[in-house]
Design a protein around this motif. Structure first.
Motif, PDB file in Angstrom:
ATOM      1  N   PHE A   1      43.309  46.142  50.227  1.00 56.28           N
ATOM      2  CA  PHE A   1      44.445  45.698  50.628  1.00 56.28           C
ATOM      3  C   PHE A   1      45.288  45.596  49.227  1.00 56.28           C
ATOM      4  O   PHE A   1      46.589  45.758  49.066  1.00 56.28           O
ATOM      5  N   LEU A   2      44.724  45.250  48.260  1.00 60.57           N
ATOM      6  CA  LEU A   2      45.401  45.201  46.923  1.00 60.57           C
ATOM      7  C   LEU A   2      46.026  46.273  46.344  1.00 60.57           C
ATOM      8  O   LEU A   2      47.095  46.384  45.592  1.00 60.57           O
ATOM      9  N   LYS A   3      45.611  47.595  46.937  1.00 58.97           N
ATOM     10  CA  LYS A   3      46.235  48.915  46.821  1.00 58.97           C
ATOM     11  C   LYS A   3      47.567  48.806  47.111  1.00 58.97           C
ATOM     12  O   LYS A   3      48.417  49.847  46.842  1.00 58.97           O
ATOM     13  N   VAL A   4      48.028  48.452  48.231  1.00 61.55           N
ATOM     14  CA  VAL A   4      49.307  48.284  48.877  1.00 61.55           C
ATOM     15  C   VAL A   4      50.033  47.627  47.920  1.00 61.55           C
ATOM     16  O   VAL A   4      50.107  46.320  47.776  1.00 61.55           O
ATOM     17  N   ASP A   5      51.242  48.305  47.632  1.00 58.01           N
ATOM     18  CA  ASP A   5      52.131  47.824  46.669  1.00 58.01           C
ATOM     19  C   ASP A   5      53.468  47.290  47.331  1.00 58.01           C
ATOM     20  O   ASP A   5      54.182  48.089  47.734  1.00 58.01           O
ATOM     21  N   ILE A   6      53.537  45.974  47.769  1.00 59.50           N
ATOM     22  CA  ILE A   6      54.617  45.545  48.547  1.00 59.50           C
ATOM     23  C   ILE A   6      55.652  44.928  47.664  1.00 59.50           C
ATOM     24  O   ILE A   6      55.326  43.890  46.733  1.00 59.50           O
ATOM     25  N   ARG A   7      56.834  45.099  47.538  1.00 60.03           N
ATOM     26  CA  ARG A   7      57.873  44.716  46.766  1.00 60.03           C
ATOM     27  C   ARG A   7      59.177  44.102  47.681  1.00 60.03           C
ATOM     28  O   ARG A   7      59.321  44.577  48.735  1.00 60.03           O
ATOM     29  N   VAL A   8      59.926  43.308  46.905  1.00 53.30           N
ATOM     30  CA  VAL A   8      61.189  42.909  47.452  1.00 53.30           C
ATOM     31  C   VAL A   8      62.278  43.673  47.115  1.00 53.30           C
ATOM     32  O   VAL A   8      62.360  44.259  45.865  1.00 53.30           O
ATOM     33  N   ARG A  19      71.069  41.539  52.295  1.00 52.60           N
ATOM     34  CA  ARG A  19      69.602  40.758  52.914  1.00 52.60           C
ATOM     35  C   ARG A  19      68.639  41.330  52.066  1.00 52.60           C
ATOM     36  O   ARG A  19      68.285  42.688  51.951  1.00 52.60           O
ATOM     37  N   GLN A  20      67.569  40.458  51.581  1.00 48.85           N
ATOM     38  CA  GLN A  20      66.527  41.161  50.834  1.00 48.85           C
ATOM     39  C   GLN A  20      65.120  41.260  51.838  1.00 48.85           C
ATOM     40  O   GLN A  20      64.977  40.591  52.796  1.00 48.85           O
ATOM     41  N   VAL A  21      64.536  42.219  51.696  1.00 53.08           N
ATOM     42  CA  VAL A  21      63.312  42.550  52.829  1.00 53.08           C
ATOM     43  C   VAL A  21      62.095  42.741  51.959  1.00 53.08           C
ATOM     44  O   VAL A  21      62.290  43.210  50.777  1.00 53.08           O
ATOM     45  N   MET A  22      60.787  42.856  52.580  1.00 58.95           N
ATOM     46  CA  MET A  22      59.582  43.306  51.816  1.00 58.95           C
ATOM     47  C   MET A  22      59.394  44.432  52.344  1.00 58.95           C
ATOM     48  O   MET A  22      59.336  44.750  53.569  1.00 58.95           O
ATOM     49  N   ALA A  23      58.853  45.572  51.525  1.00 59.33           N
ATOM     50  CA  ALA A  23      58.545  46.892  52.199  1.00 59.33           C
ATOM     51  C   ALA A  23      57.292  47.409  51.177  1.00 59.33           C
ATOM     52  O   ALA A  23      57.228  47.058  49.886  1.00 59.33           O
ATOM     53  N   VAL A  24      56.487  48.220  51.880  1.00 57.93           N
ATOM     54  CA  VAL A  24      55.499  48.798  50.917  1.00 57.93           C
ATOM     55  C   VAL A  24      56.259  50.322  50.289  1.00 57.93           C
ATOM     56  O   VAL A  24      56.997  50.982  51.013  1.00 57.93           O
ATOM     57  N   VAL A  25      56.196  50.298  49.035  1.00 59.14           N
ATOM     58  CA  VAL A  25      56.703  51.187  48.191  1.00 59.14           C
ATOM     59  C   VAL A  25      55.780  52.355  47.631  1.00 59.14           C
ATOM     60  O   VAL A  25      56.239  53.447  47.454  1.00 59.14           O
ATOM     61  N   ASN A  26      54.449  52.266  47.756  1.00 63.27           N
ATOM     62  CA  ASN A  26      53.557  53.320  47.642  1.00 63.27           C
ATOM     63  C   ASN A  26      52.836  54.145  48.537  1.00 63.27           C
ATOM     64  O   ASN A  26      52.003  54.835  48.278  1.00 63.27           O
ATOM     65  N   LYS A  47      64.076  32.772  49.546  1.00 61.45           N
ATOM     66  CA  LYS A  47      65.101  32.280  48.363  1.00 61.45           C
ATOM     67  C   LYS A  47      65.315  33.640  47.572  1.00 61.45           C
ATOM     68  O   LYS A  47      64.597  34.745  47.682  1.00 61.45           O
ATOM     69  N   LYS A  48      66.569  34.086  47.214  1.00 63.70           N
ATOM     70  CA  LYS A  48      66.869  35.202  46.512  1.00 63.70           C
ATOM     71  C   LYS A  48      66.068  35.508  45.112  1.00 63.70           C
ATOM     72  O   LYS A  48      65.876  34.271  44.237  1.00 63.70           O
ATOM     73  N   ILE A  49      65.283  36.431  45.134  1.00 61.32           N
ATOM     74  CA  ILE A  49      64.333  36.777  43.988  1.00 61.32           C
ATOM     75  C   ILE A  49      64.949  38.103  43.405  1.00 61.32           C
ATOM     76  O   ILE A  49      65.444  38.833  44.062  1.00 61.32           O
ATOM     77  N   PRO A  50      64.595  38.406  42.146  1.00 60.62           N
ATOM     78  CA  PRO A  50      64.989  39.794  41.766  1.00 60.62           C
ATOM     79  C   PRO A  50      64.387  40.965  42.527  1.00 60.62           C
ATOM     80  O   PRO A  50      63.344  40.658  42.728  1.00 60.62           O
TER      81      PRO A  50
END
Length: 142
Positions: A39-46, A94-101, A133-136
């Motif tokens: 699970f830690l290998k999954v790179d989830i970013r905003v 709108r900010q979203v979460m996505a797997v980028v790797n 909340k808005k984050i970078p």
């Protein structure tokens, strides 16, 4: 969209100083640290949606999205079956979460580069996951 298992199907607990995940398919032999390590290998970013348009070529109703993940990752494309809950104009900014790797995936004539995360609402339609909340852009999920 990634469809996670329900909270009833996945259990998380601390075992000593290690956090482990138990899947409902666990045969009783115990919890494996390997599952959590995977699970830690999954790179989830905003990221912030900067462009959204209809995707008429998709088999199921969907939008094409362009998401800005900040300077280290850049802008990535994806498709998302979220037409029941959103209009394209509502998604901009709108900010979203996505797997980028994960590897890119061809969706009809469109190359999807990230996997946007969502959950099904009580009507069976997908809602997108994002920070409250808005984050970078580019921030990694912990």
């Amino acid at each position: 969209f990634f469809k996670p298992k329900t909270a009833y199907e996945i259990g998380v607990r601390l075992v000593g100083s290690e956090m482990c995940i138990r899947d409902s398919a666990d045969t009783g032999r115990g919890i494996t640290k390997k599952i959590f390590d995977d699970f830690l290998k999954v790179d989830i970013r905003v990221g912030s949606i900067i462009k959204a348009e209809t995707f008429p070529e998709a088999r199921k109703p969907a939008y094409k999205l362009w998401i800005d993940f900040g300077p280290s990752i850049g802008t990535k494309k994806t498709s998302a079956q979220i037409t029941d809950n959103y209009l394209p104009t509502e998604l901009i900014g709108r900010q979203v979460m996505a797997v980028v790797n994960f590897p890119p995936r061809q969706i009809g004539p469109f190359m999807s580069e990230v996997l946007t995360l969502g959950e099904t609402d009580n009507k069976g339609a997908v809602t997108i996951l994002g920070p409250d909340k808005k984050i970078p852009n580019g921030g990694r999920m912990h």
